[in-house]
Write a protein that holds these residues in place. Structure first.
Motif, PDB file in Angstrom:
ATOM      1  N   LEU A  28       0.837  -1.196   0.000  1.00  0.00           N
ATOM      2  CA  LEU A  28       0.000   0.000   0.000  1.00  0.00           C
ATOM      3  C   LEU A  28       0.876   1.253   0.000  1.00  0.00           C
ATOM      4  O   LEU A  28       1.974   1.249   0.560  1.00  0.00           O
ATOM      5  CB  LEU A  28      -0.902  -0.001   1.231  1.00  0.00           C
ATOM      6  N   PRO A  29       0.396   2.349  -0.570  1.00  0.00           N
ATOM      7  CA  PRO A  29       1.164   3.596  -0.506  1.00  0.00           C
ATOM      8  C   PRO A  29       1.206   4.103   0.926  1.00  0.00           C
ATOM      9  O   PRO A  29       0.230   3.965   1.675  1.00  0.00           O
ATOM     10  CB  PRO A  29       0.383   4.546  -1.414  1.00  0.00           C
ATOM     11  N   PHE A  30       2.338   4.665   1.316  1.00  0.00           N
ATOM     12  CA  PHE A  30       2.444   5.191   2.670  1.00  0.00           C
ATOM     13  C   PHE A  30       3.474   6.308   2.712  1.00  0.00           C
ATOM     14  O   PHE A  30       4.337   6.427   1.839  1.00  0.00           O
ATOM     15  CB  PHE A  30       2.813   4.087   3.662  1.00  0.00           C
ATOM     16  N   GLU A  31       3.344   7.095   3.739  1.00  0.00           N
ATOM     17  CA  GLU A  31       4.296   8.153   4.031  1.00  0.00           C
ATOM     18  C   GLU A  31       5.038   7.764   5.295  1.00  0.00           C
ATOM     19  O   GLU A  31       4.470   7.174   6.209  1.00  0.00           O
ATOM     20  CB  GLU A  31       3.556   9.482   4.232  1.00  0.00           C
ATOM     21  N   GLU A  32       6.322   8.079   5.366  1.00  0.00           N
ATOM     22  CA  GLU A  32       7.081   7.821   6.583  1.00  0.00           C
ATOM     23  C   GLU A  32       7.652   9.124   7.129  1.00  0.00           C
ATOM     24  O   GLU A  32       7.954  10.041   6.368  1.00  0.00           O
ATOM     25  CB  GLU A  32       8.230   6.841   6.337  1.00  0.00           C
ATOM     26  N   GLU A  33       7.740   9.193   8.428  1.00  0.00           N
ATOM     27  CA  GLU A  33       8.402  10.322   9.077  1.00  0.00           C
ATOM     28  C   GLU A  33       9.369   9.775  10.119  1.00  0.00           C
ATOM     29  O   GLU A  33       8.966   9.059  11.042  1.00  0.00           O
ATOM     30  CB  GLU A  33       7.402  11.257   9.748  1.00  0.00           C
ATOM     31  N   VAL A  34      10.647  10.086   9.923  1.00  0.00           N
ATOM     32  CA  VAL A  34      11.680   9.650  10.848  1.00  0.00           C
ATOM     33  C   VAL A  34      11.777  10.671  11.972  1.00  0.00           C
ATOM     34  O   VAL A  34      11.964  11.866  11.727  1.00  0.00           O
ATOM     35  CB  VAL A  34      13.033   9.496  10.140  1.00  0.00           C
ATOM     36  N   VAL A  35      11.671  10.178  13.189  1.00  0.00           N
ATOM     37  CA  VAL A  35      11.712  11.038  14.377  1.00  0.00           C
ATOM     38  C   VAL A  35      12.991  10.726  15.146  1.00  0.00           C
ATOM     39  O   VAL A  35      13.155   9.605  15.639  1.00  0.00           O
ATOM     40  CB  VAL A  35      10.488  10.783  15.279  1.00  0.00           C
ATOM     41  N   PRO A  36      13.929  11.663  15.254  1.00  0.00           N
ATOM     42  CA  PRO A  36      15.163  11.386  15.987  1.00  0.00           C
ATOM     43  C   PRO A  36      14.872  11.044  17.448  1.00  0.00           C
ATOM     44  O   PRO A  36      14.158  11.774  18.141  1.00  0.00           O
ATOM     45  CB  PRO A  36      15.952  12.697  15.879  1.00  0.00           C
ATOM     46  N   LEU A  37      15.426   9.952  17.904  1.00  0.00           N
ATOM     47  CA  LEU A  37      15.207   9.486  19.274  1.00  0.00           C
ATOM     48  C   LEU A  37      16.280  10.038  20.215  1.00  0.00           C
ATOM     49  O   LEU A  37      17.447  10.160  19.833  1.00  0.00           O
ATOM     50  CB  LEU A  37      15.237   7.960  19.323  1.00  0.00           C
ATOM     51  N   TYR A  38      15.874  10.349  21.413  1.00  0.00           N
ATOM     52  CA  TYR A  38      16.785  10.648  22.519  1.00  0.00           C
ATOM     53  C   TYR A  38      17.661  11.871  22.293  1.00  0.00           C
ATOM     54  O   TYR A  38      18.707  12.015  22.923  1.00  0.00           O
ATOM     55  CB  TYR A  38      17.663   9.428  22.848  1.00  0.00           C
ATOM     56  N   ASP A  39      17.254  12.785  21.401  1.00  0.00           N
ATOM     57  CA  ASP A  39      17.965  14.053  21.331  1.00  0.00           C
ATOM     58  C   ASP A  39      17.392  14.993  22.388  1.00  0.00           C
ATOM     59  O   ASP A  39      16.534  14.599  23.202  1.00  0.00           O
ATOM     60  CB  ASP A  39      17.880  14.658  19.933  1.00  0.00           C
ATOM     61  N   ALA A  40      17.841  16.252  22.396  1.00  0.00           N
ATOM     62  CA  ALA A  40      17.431  17.179  23.445  1.00  0.00           C
ATOM     63  C   ALA A  40      15.929  17.445  23.427  1.00  0.00           C
ATOM     64  O   ALA A  40      15.341  17.768  24.468  1.00  0.00           O
ATOM     65  CB  ALA A  40      18.197  18.495  23.292  1.00  0.00           C
TER      66      ALA A  40
END
Length: 222
Positions: A28-40
């Protein structure tokens, strides 16, 4: 409405890898968003509405206005949309083993996961394994051997075709490479097939473009 999945850093986030592979497998078509973990900003960011349902954890899949989190839940949700045969073996006996293995992976192997965190950048020289980790590795490779010999003769993956169980074990495969953990021949061949899968190649290319470093997931070297 297209799917959207929020994931953590591709270098480090094992749970995100599973969720992303599950969506990729759906077709299926999808969008992804990468969220940086454990930064400030992480503690504030994880309280945002898109993470409320999962209590600030990734991955979170949004299907329209409906959030789905936890790897197996994401797989089951997508299987309901596109058909379970895309994820699970059609044969009843094979499917029973596959579901059991996926569930055990979801909840088990604490020693391996805690002592050998996912990190796609380095390949460390081999070191002696603790007895607990060695037991986890033996159990995992024993299950792989059982699945491959009983049901996987028709393809490169545990049950022949790539599916849910391969998705669930994908982060373990990265750990085996990162920490140079010795494997039996069948397990080594399976890992090589997984690394060559187009979805794993795509994830690895995304990881290679990241420049975040999370010190808690890095191992000191001499």
């Amino acid at each position: 409405m297209a799917l959207k999945i929020y994931i953590g850093n591709k270098v480090y986030s094992s749970w995100s890898l599973r969720g992303w592979l599950a969506v990729r497998q759906s077709g299926l078509p999808f969008e992804e968003e990468v969220v940086p973990l454990y930064d400030a900003a992480w503690e504030k960011r994880r309280m945002a509405p898109e993470f409320a349902a999962s209590n600030g954890k990734v991955p979170v899949l949004w299907d329209g206005g409906n959030p789905v989190w936890e790897s197996l839940a994401i797989i089951d949700h997508l299987a309901d949309k596109v058909g379970r045969d895309r994820y699970w073996p059609a044969d009843e006996a094979a499917r029973a083993l596959a579901r059991s293995m996926a569930s055990e992976m979801h909840a088990g192997y604490v020693a391996l996961r805690s002592q050998h965190g996912m990190n796609l950048r380095p390949v460390y020289p081999p070191e002696p394994l603790t007895p607990e980790v060695a037991a986890d590795v033996a159990r995992i490779t024993s299950l792989w051997d059982q699945a491959k010999r009983r049901f996987g003769q028709g393809g490169d993956y545990l049950f022949g075709r790539f599916g849910a169980v391969d998705i669930m074990f994908a982060p373990v495969i990265t750990r085996f490479r990162t920490y140079s953990i010795p494997l039996p021949a069948l397990a080594a061949d399976y890992c090589a097939a997984m690394w060559a899968h187009p979805f794993m190649v795509e994830w690895g290319e995304g990881a290679a473009r990241e420049d975040w470093v999370i010190p808690m997931f890095e191992r000191a070297t001499d």
